[in-house]
Write an enzyme that holds these catalytic residues in place. Structure first.
Site, PDB file in Angstrom:
ATOM      1  N   GLN A 128       0.813  -1.214   0.000  1.00  0.00           N
ATOM      2  CA  GLN A 128       0.000   0.000   0.000  1.00  0.00           C
ATOM      3  C   GLN A 128       0.847   1.264   0.000  1.00  0.00           C
ATOM      4  OE1 GLN A 128      -1.570  -1.132   4.033  1.00  0.00           O
ATOM      5  NE2 GLN A 128      -1.472   1.077   4.400  1.00  0.00           N
ATOM      6  N   ASN A 147      -1.339  -9.458   4.510  1.00  0.00           N
ATOM      7  CA  ASN A 147      -1.170  -8.033   4.782  1.00  0.00           C
ATOM      8  C   ASN A 147      -0.967  -7.297   3.457  1.00  0.00           C
ATOM      9  OD1 ASN A 147      -0.957  -5.704   6.276  1.00  0.00           O
ATOM     10  ND2 ASN A 147       1.021  -6.182   7.185  1.00  0.00           N
ATOM     11  N   CYS A 155      -5.150   0.405   3.750  1.00  0.00           N
ATOM     12  CA  CYS A 155      -5.255  -1.003   4.130  1.00  0.00           C
ATOM     13  C   CYS A 155      -6.682  -1.505   3.958  1.00  0.00           C
ATOM     14  CB  CYS A 155      -4.772  -1.209   5.558  1.00  0.00           C
ATOM     15  SG  CYS A 155      -5.634  -0.203   6.798  1.00  0.00           S
ATOM     16  N   HIS A 196      -5.928  -1.610  11.933  1.00  0.00           N
ATOM     17  CA  HIS A 196      -5.358  -2.007  10.647  1.00  0.00           C
ATOM     18  C   HIS A 196      -6.213  -3.101  10.016  1.00  0.00           C
ATOM     19  CE1 HIS A 196      -2.389  -2.619   7.570  1.00  0.00           C
ATOM     20  NE2 HIS A 196      -2.096  -3.836   7.956  1.00  0.00           N
TER      21      HIS A 196
END
Length: 333
Positions: free
Chosen positions: A132, A300, A138, A276
């Protein structure tokens, strides 16, 4: 005052303000700068080197304690090394949790057996890990990942979806581009917009821009949002039955920033406060230090140099560790 004495005092004050560096790390510092293309002016270099060195020492101490059996995961230096924890949090963690949920509650097959091990990556549901960058998006990566999985489930075709489309266009639904957002608002945008462009047609830019959605390049749509009750057992069932699930976690610790392997069980990780967005793509268990440990397999959006090629194993069935089951959801298609 004697001019020479004044000069000496000024020089002493300046010297005391400079960070004291450990020159044993000189070679590693140069290698790290070269690896990540880091350049600074002279003043910033001293400041960033001091931060990097503090983080490097923290990593080394943690890994020595790991060898002594005090931790179940290891750390490694990465491109966050010259950033403070506050800078990482402001740049990489951007959730805006809504006060009210809109959608259905997951109730499918709440009884019956599910597998002990699930990994949707090997079954075509998961696109490659991306980074990102400096955009606090996110939420867009998590939402796109959940929708990619559901579209694959429906069509048998895995198509990477545009995170940039969500960043640029979902403000009316409550998102705030690179300043943060929420996965369910992204699902709401796709539903109200009637589609979401592919990553190939509307590639990620690491910054906000004007909305450039083009319906002829739409590669996905959805019909609503399903919420997972705040239960690890129900989340397990949802992951096993549905596919990858959007989730929110507490990622505010140094140990998360530099995670490289093992089962993450940072003692300070909150099971209520999250900041997150990630994608739960599976779960499993493994033997660690003569005991069986369960984990969530989590994708992630910090690139493949972080974690296990972009993934992390988070402790499972340990009191909703890091809040992973608190805000889980997926889109219907």
């Amino acid at each position: 005052m004697n001019p020479s004495l004044l000069l000496a005092i000024l020089c002493l004050g300046l010297a005391s303000a400079l960070p004291i560096l450990d020159y044993r790390f000189d070679a590693k510092w140069q290698e790290w700068k070269l690896m990540y293309g880091k350049t600074y002016d002279m003043n910033e270099e001293l400041y960033r080197r001091a931060i990097w060195e503090k983080n490097m020492k923290m990593i080394e101490i943690h890994n020595e304690e790991y060898k002594e059996g005090k931790h179940s995961f290891t750390l490694a230096m990465n491109d966050f090394g010259d950033m403070t924890k506050k800078e990482i949090r402001e740049r990489m963690m951007g959730l805006k949790i809504p006060k009210k949920k809109k959608g259905m509650v997951f109730q499918e097959r709440l009884t019956g057996d599910v597998p002990d091990y699930v990994d949707w990556r090997g079954r075509g549901y998961v696109t490659p890990v991306m980074n990102q960058g400096a955009c606090n998006a996110c939420w867009a990566f998590s939402a796109a990942g959940a929708l990619e999985g559901q579209m694959f489930r429906k069509t048998g075709r895995l198509v990477a979806l545009s995170k940039q489309n969500l960043v640029d266009c979902s403000q009316p639904q409550g998102n705030d581009g690179c300043s943060g957002g929420w996965m369910d608002h992204a699902f709401e945008y796709v539903y109200e917009n009637g589609g979401l462009d592919s990553e190939a047609a509307y590639p990620y830019e690491d910054q906000e821009g004007p909305c450039r959605y083009r319906p002829e390049y739409s590669a996905a749509t959805d019909t609503g949002t399903v919420y997972i009750p705040s239960s690890e057992e129900v989340l397990k069932r949802a992951v096993a039955i549905v596919g990858p699930i959007s989730a929110a976690i507490d990622a505010s610790h140094d140990s998360f920033n530099y995670y490289i392997g093992g089962i993450y069980d940072e003692p300070a990780c909150s099971n209520t406060s999250v900041n997150h967005a990630v994608l739960v793509v599976g779960y499993g268990y493994e033997r660690q230090q003569s005991q069986i440990r369960k984990y969530w397999l989590v994708k992630n959006s910090w690139g493949t140099n972080w974690g296990i090629r972009g993934y992390i194993k988070i402790a499972r069935d340990e009191n909703n560790y890091c809040g992973i089951a608190s805000y889980a959801s997926f889109p219907t298609v």
